[in-house]
Scaffold this motif. Structure first.
Motif, mmCIF file in Angstrom:
data_model
loop_
_atom_site.group_PDB
_atom_site.id
_atom_site.type_symbol
_atom_site.label_atom_id
_atom_site.label_comp_id
_atom_site.label_asym_id
_atom_site.label_seq_id
_atom_site.Cartn_x
_atom_site.Cartn_y
_atom_site.Cartn_z
ATOM 1 N N ARG A 159 -22.491 -11.157 2.614
ATOM 2 C CA ARG A 159 -22.418 -12.481 2.900
ATOM 3 C C ARG A 159 -21.900 -12.675 4.370
ATOM 4 O O ARG A 159 -20.816 -12.153 4.807
ATOM 5 C CB ARG A 159 -21.526 -13.568 2.188
ATOM 6 N N LEU A 160 -22.757 -13.363 5.335
ATOM 7 C CA LEU A 160 -22.284 -13.503 6.498
ATOM 8 C C LEU A 160 -21.885 -14.855 6.825
ATOM 9 O O LEU A 160 -22.328 -15.715 6.508
ATOM 10 C CB LEU A 160 -23.644 -13.043 7.360
ATOM 11 N N TYR A 161 -20.890 -15.080 7.871
ATOM 12 C CA TYR A 161 -20.285 -16.274 8.295
ATOM 13 C C TYR A 161 -20.315 -16.449 9.814
ATOM 14 O O TYR A 161 -19.849 -15.529 10.416
ATOM 15 C CB TYR A 161 -18.869 -16.381 7.868
ATOM 16 N N ALA A 162 -21.333 -17.332 10.110
ATOM 17 C CA ALA A 162 -21.204 -17.564 11.716
ATOM 18 C C ALA A 162 -20.670 -18.804 11.998
ATOM 19 O O ALA A 162 -20.917 -19.873 11.312
ATOM 20 C CB ALA A 162 -22.704 -17.843 12.084
ATOM 21 N N THR A 163 -19.585 -18.797 12.920
ATOM 22 C CA THR A 163 -18.862 -19.808 13.367
ATOM 23 C C THR A 163 -18.884 -20.150 14.580
ATOM 24 O O THR A 163 -19.056 -19.231 15.794
ATOM 25 C CB THR A 163 -17.378 -19.761 12.886
ATOM 26 N N ASP A 164 -18.602 -21.547 15.257
ATOM 27 C CA ASP A 164 -18.480 -21.701 16.657
ATOM 28 C C ASP A 164 -17.713 -23.241 16.755
ATOM 29 O O ASP A 164 -17.761 -23.798 15.496
ATOM 30 C CB ASP A 164 -19.727 -21.742 17.344
ATOM 31 N N PHE A 165 -17.408 -23.573 17.841
ATOM 32 C CA PHE A 165 -16.858 -24.764 18.009
ATOM 33 C C PHE A 165 -17.608 -25.697 18.300
ATOM 34 O O PHE A 165 -17.303 -26.981 18.547
ATOM 35 C CB PHE A 165 -15.537 -24.705 18.682
ATOM 36 N N ASN A 166 -18.939 -25.452 18.862
ATOM 37 C CA ASN A 166 -19.921 -26.263 19.691
ATOM 38 C C ASN A 166 -20.961 -26.643 18.576
ATOM 39 O O ASN A 166 -21.597 -25.822 17.865
ATOM 40 C CB ASN A 166 -20.700 -25.610 20.715
ATOM 41 N N LYS A 167 -20.919 -27.895 17.804
ATOM 42 C CA LYS A 167 -21.322 -28.191 16.657
ATOM 43 C C LYS A 167 -22.951 -28.427 16.763
ATOM 44 O O LYS A 167 -23.907 -28.149 16.090
ATOM 45 C CB LYS A 167 -21.180 -29.617 16.131
ATOM 46 N N ASP A 168 -23.504 -28.645 18.017
ATOM 47 C CA ASP A 168 -24.723 -28.634 18.517
ATOM 48 C C ASP A 168 -25.351 -27.206 18.541
ATOM 49 O O ASP A 168 -26.415 -26.786 17.850
ATOM 50 C CB ASP A 168 -24.985 -29.195 20.018
ATOM 51 N N SER A 169 -24.653 -26.185 18.879
ATOM 52 C CA SER A 169 -25.161 -24.782 19.047
ATOM 53 C C SER A 169 -25.251 -24.398 17.460
ATOM 54 O O SER A 169 -26.004 -23.437 16.988
ATOM 55 C CB SER A 169 -24.234 -23.932 19.772
#
Length: 306
Positions: A159-169
């Motif tokens: 299971r891969l989790y991809a996170t960022d603070f930029n919601k558009d990205s």
């Protein structure tokens, strides 16, 4: 004969002090004024929107804010501050500019080759693993990892989790849609990373765009997470955060490295960017270096005393 009285030394000092207070101070240099403006702007962003950029590299943050200012046709950073406080749409534009989105699939192919050759054989001894791709931007890196795992026959146990603070990205990453003109370069990276078969097997084309195949997207969970303000993110076997720490100052780098350490299982792996390191960090003693060139580190296991 009259003798004049000399002024008392104390009176002389007092007079001089009063005179100095009445003298105008030299003007603050324009560069220092801009530093004040940027400091106030970052504080306004933190208090109004709860995004904290105060510990980003000063040179990087100044460059990005200047791009925002110029694009908006504003003369001063203080003009940006006013827009940030009162214009929701303007802040969304600023946030997109503040996010680091320079990425590509299988960027730095030698790093992916090292992951393939050094980590995958270890992971194959596990029944299931979890991978966190922190600061995933528009998703190219996490799809690269998914392709690598698929080629090694291990994607279904990951299971891969991809996170960022930029919601558009994040929205772009979750859709997995990219310009077709980029695919030739990505395919070359894929081959240099030790990839098998045709890169075109992993996407479908439509007009001038491609979309990553559903079996890749199904193994990825996309989620909002801010490395500056949010906490521990699960117990991971591998965390990748490449070319993100270089935009942080020392204080924030320490904070994020501690967060990663707390989010890794004992014996888990941390993969950083080519210009990033654990050297001089508080967490360095907790890791052994697996690949110095590709910046892959292994978290030490629990030490037991007999």
């Amino acid at each position: 004969m009259k003798f004049g009285l000399s002024p008392r030394p104390a009176q002389t000092h007092a007079a001089r002090a009063m005179e100095s207070l009445t003298q105008p101070s030299p003007p603050v240099p324009r560069e220092d004024v801009e530093t004040i403006e940027i400091s106030l702007l970052l504080e306004a962003i933190r208090r109004r929107w709860n995004y904290d950029f105060t510990h980003y590299s000063h040179a990087s943050i100044r460059r990005r804010l200047d791009l925002v200012r110029r694009a908006a046709g504003l003369a001063h950073f203080s003009d940006v501050l006013s827009r940030v406080l009162h214009d929701d749409g303007f802040f969304d534009q600023l946030l997109r500019c503040m996010s680091v989105t320079v990425t590509e699939m299988f960027r730095d192919p030698d790093c992916y080759r090292a992951l393939r050759e050094r980590l995958i054989p270890v992971f194959k001894t596990y029944p299931f693993i979890k991978i966190w791709c922190a600061g995933c931007a528009t998703g190219e890196e996490v799809y690269s990892l998914a392709i690598l795992l698929h080629e090694e026959g291990f994607l279904e146990r990951t299971r891969l989790y991809a996170t960022d603070f930029n919601k558009d990205s994040l929205n772009m990453a979750e859709k997995g849609i990219y310009p077709e003109r980029l695919m030739a370069g990505y395919a070359a990276n894929h081959q240099r990373s030790g990839g098998h078969g045709n890169f075109s097997d992993y996407y479908s084309s439509s007009y001038d765009f491609v979309r990553m195949k559903g079996f890749l997207r199904d193994r990825i969970t996309f989620s909002y997470h801010n490395l500056v303000t949010d906490g521990v993110f699960g117990e991971m076997n591998l965390i990748t955060c490449r070319n993100v720490l270089i935009y942080f100052d020392k204080t924030l780098q320490e904070r994020v490295l501690s967060l990663f350490t707390d989010s890794l299982r004992h014996g888990g792996y941390l993969c950083l960017g080519s210009k990033e390191s654990l050297n001089f960090s508080a967490v360095k003693p907790l890791y052994e270096t697996l690949d110095r060139r590709q910046k892959i580190f292994k978290k030490r296991g629990l030490v037991t005393h007999g």
